[in-house]
Design a protein around this motif. Structure first.
Motif, PDB file in Angstrom:
ATOM      1  N   PRO A   1       0.827  -1.201   0.000  1.00 40.76           N
ATOM      2  CA  PRO A   1       0.000   0.000   0.000  1.00 40.76           C
ATOM      3  C   PRO A   1       0.864   1.255   0.000  1.00 40.76           C
ATOM      4  O   PRO A   1       2.064   1.214   0.247  1.00 40.76           O
ATOM      5  N   ALA A   2       0.203   2.360  -0.244  1.00 48.78           N
ATOM      6  CA  ALA A   2       0.895   3.645  -0.166  1.00 48.78           C
ATOM      7  C   ALA A   2       0.816   4.172   1.262  1.00 48.78           C
ATOM      8  O   ALA A   2       0.162   3.602   2.125  1.00 48.78           O
ATOM      9  N   GLY A   3       1.491   5.246   1.507  1.00 50.31           N
ATOM     10  CA  GLY A   3       1.435   5.842   2.839  1.00 50.31           C
ATOM     11  C   GLY A   3       2.802   6.278   3.310  1.00 50.31           C
ATOM     12  O   GLY A   3       3.818   5.889   2.727  1.00 50.31           O
ATOM     13  N   THR A   4       2.808   7.073   4.303  1.00 45.87           N
ATOM     14  CA  THR A   4       4.059   7.551   4.887  1.00 45.87           C
ATOM     15  C   THR A   4       3.999   7.375   6.389  1.00 45.87           C
ATOM     16  O   THR A   4       3.031   7.773   7.040  1.00 45.87           O
ATOM     17  N   LEU A   5       5.022   6.764   6.880  1.00 44.88           N
ATOM     18  CA  LEU A   5       5.084   6.495   8.307  1.00 44.88           C
ATOM     19  C   LEU A   5       5.269   7.807   9.078  1.00 44.88           C
ATOM     20  O   LEU A   5       6.005   8.698   8.663  1.00 44.88           O
ATOM     21  N   THR A   6       4.568   7.899  10.180  1.00 51.48           N
ATOM     22  CA  THR A   6       4.758   9.039  11.068  1.00 51.48           C
ATOM     23  C   THR A   6       5.580   8.584  12.260  1.00 51.48           C
ATOM     24  O   THR A   6       5.240   7.572  12.898  1.00 51.48           O
ATOM     25  N   ILE A   7       6.650   9.271  12.507  1.00 48.66           N
ATOM     26  CA  ILE A   7       7.567   8.877  13.579  1.00 48.66           C
ATOM     27  C   ILE A   7       7.660  10.029  14.586  1.00 48.66           C
ATOM     28  O   ILE A   7       7.706  11.208  14.216  1.00 48.66           O
ATOM     29  N   ALA A   8       7.697   9.666  15.835  1.00 52.89           N
ATOM     30  CA  ALA A   8       7.809  10.692  16.889  1.00 52.89           C
ATOM     31  C   ALA A   8       8.597  10.118  18.050  1.00 52.89           C
ATOM     32  O   ALA A   8       8.767   8.905  18.161  1.00 52.89           O
TER      33      ALA A   8
ATOM     34  N   THR B   1      16.327  10.786  15.968  1.00 59.29           N
ATOM     35  CA  THR B   1      16.025  10.261  17.298  1.00 59.29           C
ATOM     36  C   THR B   1      16.908  10.917  18.338  1.00 59.29           C
ATOM     37  O   THR B   1      17.986  11.429  18.055  1.00 59.29           O
ATOM     38  N   GLY B   2      16.392  10.876  19.566  1.00 61.17           N
ATOM     39  CA  GLY B   2      17.160  11.388  20.681  1.00 61.17           C
ATOM     40  C   GLY B   2      17.730  10.241  21.501  1.00 61.17           C
ATOM     41  O   GLY B   2      17.166   9.146  21.525  1.00 61.17           O
ATOM     42  N   SER B   3      18.785  10.487  22.145  1.00 66.09           N
ATOM     43  CA  SER B   3      19.497   9.389  22.809  1.00 66.09           C
ATOM     44  C   SER B   3      18.760   8.850  24.013  1.00 66.09           C
ATOM     45  O   SER B   3      18.915   7.690  24.375  1.00 66.09           O
ATOM     46  N   ALA B   4      17.939   9.691  24.630  1.00 73.23           N
ATOM     47  CA  ALA B   4      17.283   9.230  25.861  1.00 73.23           C
ATOM     48  C   ALA B   4      15.815   8.944  25.647  1.00 73.23           C
ATOM     49  O   ALA B   4      15.060   8.830  26.589  1.00 73.23           O
ATOM     50  N   LEU B   5      15.460   8.858  24.433  1.00 78.52           N
ATOM     51  CA  LEU B   5      14.043   8.636  24.150  1.00 78.52           C
ATOM     52  C   LEU B   5      13.848   7.422  23.247  1.00 78.52           C
ATOM     53  O   LEU B   5      14.705   7.094  22.420  1.00 78.52           O
ATOM     54  N   SER B   6      12.731   6.833  23.428  1.00 78.69           N
ATOM     55  CA  SER B   6      12.348   5.770  22.498  1.00 78.69           C
ATOM     56  C   SER B   6      11.682   6.407  21.276  1.00 78.69           C
ATOM     57  O   SER B   6      11.557   7.632  21.191  1.00 78.69           O
ATOM     58  N   VAL B   7      11.252   5.581  20.368  1.00 81.23           N
ATOM     59  CA  VAL B   7      10.606   6.063  19.145  1.00 81.23           C
ATOM     60  C   VAL B   7       9.220   5.445  19.057  1.00 81.23           C
ATOM     61  O   VAL B   7       9.033   4.256  19.343  1.00 81.23           O
ATOM     62  N   SER B   8       8.275   6.278  18.653  1.00 82.13           N
ATOM     63  CA  SER B   8       6.908   5.783  18.459  1.00 82.13           C
ATOM     64  C   SER B   8       6.501   5.990  17.000  1.00 82.13           C
ATOM     65  O   SER B   8       6.926   6.963  16.358  1.00 82.13           O
ATOM     66  N   PHE B   9       5.665   5.058  16.534  1.00 80.25           N
ATOM     67  CA  PHE B   9       5.259   5.097  15.126  1.00 80.25           C
ATOM     68  C   PHE B   9       3.738   5.147  15.052  1.00 80.25           C
ATOM     69  O   PHE B   9       3.029   4.484  15.814  1.00 80.25           O
ATOM     70  N   SER B  10       3.263   5.895  14.093  1.00 80.27           N
ATOM     71  CA  SER B  10       1.839   5.915  13.797  1.00 80.27           C
ATOM     72  C   SER B  10       1.673   5.982  12.282  1.00 80.27           C
ATOM     73  O   SER B  10       2.642   6.099  11.541  1.00 80.27           O
ATOM     74  N   ASN B  11       0.405   5.914  11.866  1.00 81.71           N
ATOM     75  CA  ASN B  11       0.128   5.822  10.420  1.00 81.71           C
ATOM     76  C   ASN B  11       0.863   4.650   9.773  1.00 81.71           C
ATOM     77  O   ASN B  11       1.307   4.734   8.619  1.00 81.71           O
ATOM     78  N   ILE B  12       0.997   3.610  10.505  1.00 82.19           N
ATOM     79  CA  ILE B  12       1.626   2.415   9.931  1.00 82.19           C
ATOM     80  C   ILE B  12       0.667   1.835   8.900  1.00 82.19           C
ATOM     81  O   ILE B  12      -0.477   1.512   9.228  1.00 82.19           O
ATOM     82  N   PRO B  13       1.093   1.725   7.657  1.00 84.01           N
ATOM     83  CA  PRO B  13       0.174   1.284   6.604  1.00 84.01           C
ATOM     84  C   PRO B  13      -0.384  -0.116   6.866  1.00 84.01           C
ATOM     85  O   PRO B  13       0.302  -0.983   7.406  1.00 84.01           O
ATOM     86  N   VAL B  14      -1.609  -0.259   6.475  1.00 85.76           N
ATOM     87  CA  VAL B  14      -2.260  -1.575   6.535  1.00 85.76           C
ATOM     88  C   VAL B  14      -2.218  -2.172   5.142  1.00 85.76           C
ATOM     89  O   VAL B  14      -2.614  -1.533   4.162  1.00 85.76           O
TER      90      VAL B  14
END
Lengths: 381, 511
Positions: free
Chosen positions: B166-173, B209-222
């Motif tokens: 599918p199309a789409g763009t991952l959102t990372i935070a 990414t930051g060194s003391a933070l984890s990463v979260s993902f959204s808009n993960i394509p289905v």
């Protein structure tokens, strides 16, 4: 150097035998070695609803040169043509008067035709090779059938001799009525033939003889009065013996040379061969015709190779190429349900026949068939 | 010479059919003609009869091709039939568990007159192919605009192997407190199907990414389709001087960054270090998302080998080891010297992959590198094999006692890296030469070591049996042809030595 064996030495054993059985049955001192014909085990004979005998509708047909073939093979119409071809005889007509010769009436009665035929309409043809022999006198009114001979002289004619007329036939005696076609003889009157006044060869007091040779009556018949009866295996499949009986001797009427199987393709827009709407023409080989007489045809049903599977109507056709009969004559119709034998099978040790799916029944059943031509033949000694 | 001096002519035991040249040269212990008999010890008797194999209400008909489908619970059959109404080829799955279950059609394709099949890990891979005419010659190749299909074996229709994305763009935070190696990274999503196929990385996006933070993902394509059961998040290591090309950097699976469904669109709080990015996913970019159909399938060194697509009859596609649907479009190819004679099928023997044409065999050896680096070696330029011309041993494979038995224009012969002569069919060379070469596609062989019989489907629709109980050589093998009221289209073995025969109507003609 290989030496050809004596006749009968090399045998093809059509039945299922082992080599040992075959050899045990063989004898050097016998011209015809005894054949071990007993199967090793019980073979299940052919049986299955593959061929369902339909009302047999025998009929005659002649592919004659006239375009007036009448489309006799329309669905559901059992109308066919007959070629009655007394080509070896002449039909004689007599004149008694120069001025007003009497009609020479040509009468055909049912007795003149093969038994059982019911004429519907006919066309009378002659080829223009009529001859006239003034020296031969005959009593007026007599009609003789005569073989051609060298004493006949060719008539001096002008105009066309050849022609065709279409007489009307009623019940009972078949009386073709001629119409004037000839310029010299002028002999066409209703129900008769008379000598024309312009014929110089005819003198008063004599009864000259006219002979029209190669006289053909092509008659078209409705459903025939006799019927063949299938007295053989009612559900014949390839390999079965099929018997058509005709107690009236109908089989001898056309003296066929061979037989073919056609199949009905009228629903499939195929149209080939001599029978529109019918396709094929699987020849029944001579070796498969067991007996052929006036009263019986006994043959082995050939392989239905090429016939599409499913419900089919088959037509048994007699073929001829002789003086009495030339062409192809439908003899019998069958409704068949050709079994679709395709499927997934398993080789089974010890089983001495093949078992196929029988899709001719609902639900699908099984059909046992013997092996096709199990055999071996040794090399030359 | 007196009768007393007459030398007796012993007869037998007979050694089967001899159909080689002049009938007068038939040896005394052979048959000049034979049909529907088989050897029984030193004697000969009737062949085994055929019995119906499907005791169901609607047994399959118009059988064209069949394969064994060995599974954990049963040794099943995959059968191609022709639908007599539509003319389409339809593939069914017969479950040999005693229930009479038939699944299907699991695949229906117009023009599919034959198919290639290979079982793998309980599922099956299917390639529809057909016969095409080139001049007067019939060739086989994959159907146009058709693909490799995978069948899972449970009755669900086969689907295209690999898969589209599918199309789409991952959102990372940034996520909750955690750890990463700080820096710009490329992130993406890799889908995984129920057959283990991994999609190319999609929805690529960058994030620092930051060194003391984890990463979260959204808009993960289905992904579209029930076959997609899992998604992985992939990432590059930290990039210095990013050049803007999202596909220009190696991507790796992030340990633990797995979504075990095809529904969820978020994944939160993933921590990882660059040093943990070990499993490369970059090669997935170049994989086929739709694998073109061919006329041959095989497994070599745990790789799927597919040959002869519609567009390239000299091409072999080779998958990654253990990933039969992962075929790299760049380095997963074996491109053979272009010839008008197409590749037919391939077979492994002694770690060598032999790829055949009708009259040629080329060998490849897996050197551990990508397939495009394998070096072709012409094994034989005069002998090859047709599409089904390599023997099947019982229900799988092709190798028995370290050699293959193949059938080609020259006859039936042993191939152990080279073709052995005289061929096994030496005695019946005339029978073999009488076969229509344009129908050699129909030839199929199986060998049953337990009964020491070779079964061969002949182009003319008969079955040829070779009994090698006295020796597998041209002198001792005993041949005998078998005929039926229907034509044989394929043969297979189940349950060690139960021989299954697929038959079609003779009226259709042999094509």
């Amino acid at each position: 150097m290989a030496v050809p064996p004596p006749q009968g030495f090399i045998k093809i054993y059509p039945d299922q035998v082992t080599i040992v059985q075959a050899l045990n049955g063989w004898s050097l001192n016998s011209d015809v070695p005894p054949m071990p014909t007993r199967p090793q085990a019980d073979l299940q004979a052919y049986f299955a609803a593959r061929v369902v005998n339909d009302a047999v509708a025998p009929c005659f047909r002649r592919d004659f040169e006239s375009p007036g073939g009448s489309g006799v093979y329309a669905p559901g119409v059992n109308t066919y043509e007959l070629s009655f071809s007394p080509s070896h005889t002449g039909i004689q007509f007599f004149a008694s008067s120069l001025s007003d010769p009497p009609d020479a009436t040509l009468n055909f009665t049912d007795a003149d035709f093969p038994a059982g035929l019911s004429i519907n309409q006919a066309a009378l043809w002659w080829d223009g090779l009529g001859r006239f022999d003034a020296a031969r006198e005959r009593d007026i009114g007599s009609i003789n059938w005569k073989f051609f001979g060298s004493t006949y002289n060719t008539m001096a004619l002008t105009g066309s001799w050849g022609g065709q007329t279409t007489p009307a036939f009623g019940a009972g005696a078949i009386i073709p009525s001629f119409f004037t076609h000839w310029s010299i003889l002028q002999l066409m009157k209703t129900f008769g033939i008379e000598v024309p006044v312009t014929s110089s060869a005819v003198t008063f007091g004599l009864t000259p003889e006219f002979v029209i040779s190669d006289f053909y009556l092509y008659a078209i018949y409705n459903t025939l009065q006799f019927q063949y009866t299938n007295t053989g295996t009612p559900n014949a499949i390839p390999g079965d013996i099929t018997v058509l009986e005709s107690p009236t001797g109908s089989m001898g009427l056309f003296d066929p040379d061979g037989f073919k199987i056609y199949w009905d393709t009228r629903d499939e827009e195929e149209d080939s061969g001599p029978f529109p709407g019918w396709t094929g023409g699987i020849l029944i080989p001579r070796r498969l015709i067991l007996t052929l007489s006036d009263v019986e045809l006994r043959f082995i049903m050939p392989e239905y190779l090429g016939i599409p599977y499913g419900g089919r109507r088959l037509m048994l056709v007699g073929t001829g190429e002789g003086s009495v009969f030339t062409g192809e004559v439908p003899l019998a119709n069958y409704n068949v349900q050709l079994v679709d034998g395709s499927g997934v099978y398993q080789l089974t040790r010890g089983q001495r026949h093949d078992t196929y799916y029988n899709r001719g029944t609902t639900p699908i059943t099984e059909i046992d068939l013997k092996f096709p031509r199990p055999r071996f033949r040794t090399g030359f000694f | 010479m007196s009768v007393r001096d007459h030398a007796p002519l012993p007869m037998g035991p007979f050694k089967g059919l001899w159909q080689r040249g002049d009938p007068e040269n038939v040896p005394l212990d052979h048959f000049e003609r034979a049909n529907n008999i088989v050897r029984d010890g030193k004697d000969w008797t009737n062949r085994p009869g055929i019995a119906i194999s499907q005791t169901v209400v609607a047994p399959l008909k118009n059988i064209k091709r069949g394969y064994n489908f060995p599974r954990l619970t049963s040794n099943d059959e995959i059968i191609l039939v022709e639908n007599e109404t539509t003319g389409n080829g339809e593939i069914y799955h017969i479950v040999n568990d005693g229930t009479g279950t038939v699944f299907g059609p699991i695949l229906t394709k117009a023009g599919m007159t034959d198919f290639a099949f290979v079982p793998y890990a309980g599922r099956g891979y299917i390639c529809p192919f057909g016969t095409f005419q080139t001049g007067d010659i019939n060739i086989q190749k994959g159907l146009q605009n058709e693909f490799l299909y995978v069948y899972l074996g449970a009755g669900v229709a086969a689907r295209k192997a690999a898969g589209s994305t599918p199309a789409g763009t991952l959102t990372i935070a940034n996520g909750a407190a955690g750890h990463t190696d700080a820096g710009l990274k490329i992130f993406g999503v890799v889908g995984e199907t129920d057959t283990g196929y991994l999609s190319p990385p999609i929805a690529l996006n960058t994030f620092t990414t930051g060194s003391a933070l984890s990463v979260s993902f959204s808009n993960i394509p289905v992904f579209v389709g029930a076959q997609w059961i899992k998604r992985h998040i992939v990432a590059s290591i930290s990039i210095t001087g990013f050049n803007g090309n999202l596909e220009g950097y190696d991507l790796f699976y992030i340990p633990g960054a797995v979504i075990n469904d095809n529904v969820t669109t978020v994944l939160a709080n993933i921590s990882f270090y660059d040093a943990e990015l070990l499993e490369d996913a970059s090669h997935l970019f170049d994989n086929y998302s739709s694998i073109p159909a061919g006329c041959g399938l095989n497994i070599y060194k745990d790789r799927l080998v597919l040959n002869t697509t519609f567009d390239d009859i000299n091409l072999c596609l080779v998958s990654n080891p253990g990933e039969p649907e992962a075929i790299n479009q760049i380095d997963g190819l074996l491109t053979l010297t272009p010839e008008s004679s197409p590749l037919t099928c391939s077979q492994e023997l002694r770690d060598v992959l032999y790829v055949g044409r009708r009259t040629k065999v080329i060998g490849y050896v897996d050197n551990g590198d990508v397939p495009s680096s394998w070096v072709p070696i012409v094994i034989d330029s005069g002998q090859g094999w047709p599409v089904h011309g390599i023997v099947t041993v019982l229900d799988s494979g092709g190798t028995t006692v370290d050699f293959l038995i193949v059938a080609n224009f020259g006859g039936v012969m042993i191939f152990n890296g080279k073709f052995m002569f005289p061929e096994l069919s030496y005695k019946i060379s005339s029978l073999w030469k009488d076969q229509d070469r344009n129908l050699f596609r129909r030839i199929q062989l199986i060998i049953v070591p337990t009964t020491k019989l070779i079964y061969i489907v002949l182009p003319d629709g008969r079955l040829l049996i070779g009994d090698y109980a006295d020796g597998l050589d041209h002198k001792n093998i005993c041949w005998s042809p078998q005929s039926f009221y229907v034509i044989v289209n394929y043969i297979m073995v189940v349950n060690i030595d139960d021989v299954i025969v697929g038959m079609d109507n003779p009226n259709i003609g042999i094509t």
